[in-house]
Scaffold this motif. Structure first.
Motif, short mmCIF file in Angstrom:
data_model
loop_
_atom_site.label_atom_id
_atom_site.label_comp_id
_atom_site.label_asym_id
_atom_site.label_seq_id
_atom_site.Cartn_x
_atom_site.Cartn_y
_atom_site.Cartn_z
N ALA A 17 57.59 48.64 34.51
CA ALA A 17 56.35 48.82 34.29
C ALA A 17 56.07 47.37 34.48
O ALA A 17 55.21 46.79 35.37
CB ALA A 17 56.18 48.96 32.82
N ALA A 18 56.54 46.01 33.96
CA ALA A 18 56.77 44.87 34.63
C ALA A 18 56.30 44.91 36.30
O ALA A 18 55.64 43.70 36.62
CB ALA A 18 57.58 44.05 33.44
N TRP A 19 58.05 45.51 36.58
CA TRP A 19 57.89 45.01 38.59
C TRP A 19 56.50 45.89 38.38
O TRP A 19 56.35 44.85 39.78
CB TRP A 19 59.31 45.73 38.71
CG TRP A 19 59.49 45.71 40.10
CD1 TRP A 19 59.59 44.33 40.59
CD2 TRP A 19 59.10 46.89 40.45
NE1 TRP A 19 59.19 45.47 41.86
CE2 TRP A 19 59.31 46.26 41.91
CE3 TRP A 19 58.34 48.12 40.33
CZ2 TRP A 19 59.13 47.29 43.11
CZ3 TRP A 19 58.25 49.02 41.78
CH2 TRP A 19 58.75 47.65 43.54
N ALA A 20 56.57 46.85 37.85
CA ALA A 20 55.08 47.70 38.91
C ALA A 20 53.58 46.88 38.48
O ALA A 20 52.91 46.31 39.66
CB ALA A 20 55.09 49.23 38.52
N GLU A 24 50.86 42.89 42.29
CA GLU A 24 49.80 42.15 43.35
C GLU A 24 50.33 41.14 43.88
O GLU A 24 50.09 40.23 44.97
CB GLU A 24 48.36 42.27 42.05
CG GLU A 24 47.55 43.55 42.30
CD GLU A 24 46.97 42.92 41.40
OE1 GLU A 24 46.52 41.70 41.18
OE2 GLU A 24 45.84 44.26 41.42
N GLN A 25 50.91 40.22 43.42
CA GLN A 25 51.79 39.15 43.18
C GLN A 25 53.07 38.81 44.41
O GLN A 25 53.12 38.24 44.84
CB GLN A 25 52.74 38.20 41.75
CG GLN A 25 51.40 38.49 40.73
CD GLN A 25 52.48 37.64 39.17
OE1 GLN A 25 53.46 36.74 39.81
NE2 GLN A 25 52.02 38.04 38.73
N ARG A 26 53.16 40.14 45.18
CA ARG A 26 54.13 40.31 46.02
C ARG A 26 53.44 40.97 47.12
O ARG A 26 54.09 41.25 47.99
CB ARG A 26 55.08 41.85 45.93
CG ARG A 26 56.07 41.12 44.12
CD ARG A 26 57.15 42.21 44.41
NE ARG A 26 57.02 43.52 44.26
CZ ARG A 26 56.84 43.89 42.54
NH1 ARG A 26 56.67 42.74 42.06
NH2 ARG A 26 56.42 45.64 43.05
N ASN A 27 51.89 40.96 47.49
CA ASN A 27 50.55 41.45 48.24
C ASN A 27 51.11 42.99 48.16
O ASN A 27 51.32 43.00 49.46
CB ASN A 27 51.33 40.46 49.27
CG ASN A 27 50.99 39.36 48.81
OD1 ASN A 27 49.51 38.73 48.31
ND2 ASN A 27 51.28 38.78 50.23
N GLU A 28 51.16 43.58 47.18
CA GLU A 28 51.54 45.22 47.36
C GLU A 28 50.52 45.22 46.07
O GLU A 28 49.93 45.03 45.34
CB GLU A 28 53.40 45.02 46.49
CG GLU A 28 54.00 45.23 47.68
CD GLU A 28 55.90 45.08 47.42
OE1 GLU A 28 55.62 46.25 45.91
OE2 GLU A 28 56.74 44.43 47.80
N ASP A 29 50.87 46.83 46.53
CA ASP A 29 49.50 47.98 45.68
C ASP A 29 50.49 48.91 44.27
O ASP A 29 51.11 49.28 44.75
CB ASP A 29 49.02 49.06 45.93
CG ASP A 29 48.36 50.36 45.25
OD1 ASP A 29 47.57 49.38 45.10
OD2 ASP A 29 48.29 51.62 45.49
#
Length: 270
Positions: A17-20, A24-29
């Motif tokens: 959950a923390a990774w998901a 946004e910090q990784r410019n991902e959805d």
């Protein structure tokens, strides 16, 4: 942690959950990250508490309806894959059976560990055995002696030789987060018992671990850190042991002076 069979399901879920949520910090959805988690199978959703899964994953729409339905069907049918063997828990059960501390207990413990090692792939066993025995050793003086005897008898039976000293050293050097409430560096009883165990593990030549732990405790007392574990009491056990067993150590006068100053400061503070 995600690869460890000993990690609790709740912790695995929290890590994923923390990774998901950091997507946004990784410019991902974020939703895409959750779909990737579900597709990879890194989190065994069918073993997560169904209500937690529904509230935290399904209702917010973090995975597709098709994926959610698949998980609920698996839960209902009970045909999902089981978790891998939890070697760490098996070793902990053997090492902590009853109030194991006698030489006879050490023999039966070594026998059980040897049998378990014979049915393992070796690598995981040695890593987890070190961890479990370290946890045992830091409970007190009698547990240190027990661990030493178990290791000796385990090797005599033909098992591999290994040491727990690196785990003990990590416990001295790497303090846990301040949010924790139990364990060494937080609980005064556990910290004092660990100090006694460290003192007991010193032989007539090697006192480095006792010196290092006493310095860490005194540093905490001087800087006002981890005071909840009563570092002065632990430091006094270690320094008095060194004074008795290693009076010629060059660092001892300095440790005695720091201990006296820390005690005086604590008394003055009330």
């Amino acid at each position: 942690m995600l690869k460890s069979s000993s990690a609790p399901i709740a912790d695995v879920f929290a890590a994923a959950a923390a990774w998901a949520e950091a997507a946004e910090q990784r410019n991902e959805d974020i939703a895409g990250a959750w779909r990737q988690i579900a597709k990879s199978g890194v989190v065994p959703f069918h073993l997560v508490d169904p209500r937690a899964f529904a509230e935290r994953v399904v209702v917010p729409g973090l995975i597709s309806n098709e994926q959610a339905l698949s998980v609920f069907v698996t839960i209902a049918l009970g045909n999902g894959p089981a978790r891998p063997r939890n070697m760490l828990d098996e070793i902990r059960t053997i090492v902590n059976k009853g109030r194991l501390t006698s030489l006879e207990d050490a023999g039966s413990c070594a026998e059980a560990l040897f049998n378990l090692w014979g049915n393992s792939d070796g690598g995981d066993f040695e890593c987890f055995a070190k961890r479990a025995l370290c946890e045992k050793a830091r409970r007190g003086v009698e547990h240190v002696r027990f661990v030493v005897e178990v290791k000796k008898r385990f090797v005599e039976k033909g098992g591999p030789s290994f040491t727990v000293k690196h785990h003990l050293e990590d416990l001295i050097r790497k303090k846990p987060s301040l949010e924790r409430l139990v364990g060494v560096w937080h609980c005064p009883v556990e910290t004092l018992e660990f100090a006694r165990a460290v003192a007991a593990s010193c032989n007539h030549i090697h006192f480095d671990r006792a010196v290092e732990f006493s310095k860490e405790c005194l540093h905490c007392a001087e800087d006002g850190q981890y005071l909840q574990c009563e570092p002065i009491a632990a430091a006094e056990v270690l320094v008095r042991h060194l004074q008795k067993r290693a009076a010629s150590l060059p660092c001892l006068p300095g440790l005695l002076a720091r201990l006296a100053a820390a005690k005086a400061s604590a008394d003055a503070a009330g």
